[in-house]
Design a protein around this motif. Structure first.
Motif, PDB file in Angstrom:
ATOM      1  N   ASP A  53       0.852  -1.183   0.000  1.00 30.84           N
ATOM      2  CA  ASP A  53       0.000   0.000   0.000  1.00 30.84           C
ATOM      3  C   ASP A  53       0.895   1.242   0.000  1.00 30.84           C
ATOM      4  N   LEU A  54       1.340   1.636  -1.188  1.00 29.78           N
ATOM      5  CA  LEU A  54       2.211   2.808  -1.327  1.00 29.78           C
ATOM      6  C   LEU A  54       1.471   3.895  -2.099  1.00 29.78           C
ATOM      7  N   PRO A  55       1.569   5.131  -1.657  1.00 35.08           N
ATOM      8  CA  PRO A  55       0.873   6.229  -2.351  1.00 35.08           C
ATOM      9  C   PRO A  55       1.683   6.735  -3.546  1.00 35.08           C
ATOM     10  N   ALA A  69      11.379   6.149  -7.597  1.00 34.84           N
ATOM     11  CA  ALA A  69      10.233   6.595  -6.790  1.00 34.84           C
ATOM     12  C   ALA A  69      10.135   5.786  -5.498  1.00 34.84           C
ATOM     13  N   VAL A  70      10.362   4.486  -5.578  1.00 37.25           N
ATOM     14  CA  VAL A  70      10.315   3.634  -4.384  1.00 37.25           C
ATOM     15  C   VAL A  70      11.433   4.032  -3.420  1.00 37.25           C
ATOM     16  N   GLU A  71      12.624   4.250  -3.938  1.00 37.84           N
ATOM     17  CA  GLU A  71      13.761   4.639  -3.092  1.00 37.84           C
ATOM     18  C   GLU A  71      13.528   5.997  -2.438  1.00 37.84           C
ATOM     19  N   GLN A  74      10.967   5.615   0.341  1.00 39.05           N
ATOM     20  CA  GLN A  74      11.554   4.967   1.508  1.00 39.05           C
ATOM     21  C   GLN A  74      12.410   5.953   2.298  1.00 39.05           C
ATOM     22  N   ASP A  75      13.200   6.777   1.604  1.00 38.75           N
ATOM     23  CA  ASP A  75      14.036   7.772   2.293  1.00 38.75           C
ATOM     24  C   ASP A  75      13.184   8.809   3.012  1.00 38.75           C
ATOM     25  N   ALA A  76      12.082   9.226   2.396  1.00 37.60           N
ATOM     26  CA  ALA A  76      11.232  10.261   2.985  1.00 37.60           C
ATOM     27  C   ALA A  76      10.411   9.736   4.153  1.00 37.60           C
ATOM     28  N   SER A  77      10.185   8.427   4.211  1.00 41.02           N
ATOM     29  CA  SER A  77       9.322   7.904   5.260  1.00 41.02           C
ATOM     30  C   SER A  77      10.090   7.493   6.511  1.00 41.02           C
ATOM     31  N   ARG A  78      11.375   7.676   6.528  1.00 41.39           N
ATOM     32  CA  ARG A  78      12.146   7.331   7.722  1.00 41.39           C
ATOM     33  C   ARG A  78      11.768   8.257   8.867  1.00 41.39           C
TER      34      ARG A  78
END
Length: 98
Positions: A53-55, A69-71, A74-78
């Motif tokens: 479930d990724l926006p 985009a995935v990377e 992931q960096d922004a959601s830390r």
């Protein structure tokens, strides 16, 4: 000398027109390893089916943009450290003057 961290995500070619992004933090036998499936749908873009479930968008210009985009996500959601909030005493209650 600064060490370059191991990549967390990798792009895997499944067939001539299909790709997948794998999360290397999970073993191969774990269903969570597959982040998404990518299909070379048209000459101008690719279609993404998200297994998590990724926006994120459902279409990208190419498979490498999906991986980026995935990377980025992931960096922004830390998690970051909490922002300190100054503590102040509660406001004094004013009496109504009538």
């Amino acid at each position: 000398m600064e060490q370059v961290p191991e990549p967390r995500f990798t792009l895997v070619k499944v067939s001539e027109t299909d790709w997948a992004i794998h999360d290397l933090h999970h073993p191969e036998s774990d269903h969570r390893r597959v982040v998404c499936r990518i299909y070379d749908d048209a000459p101008t873009d690719v279609e993404v089916i998200w297994m998590r479930d990724l926006p994120l968008a459902l279409r990208y210009p190419n498979v490498h943009e999906v991986l980026e985009a995935v990377e980025r996500f992931q960096d922004a959601s830390r998690a970051t450290r909490p922002i300190p909030i100054p503590h102040r005493p509660p406001p004094t209650r004013r009496r109504d003057r009538r």
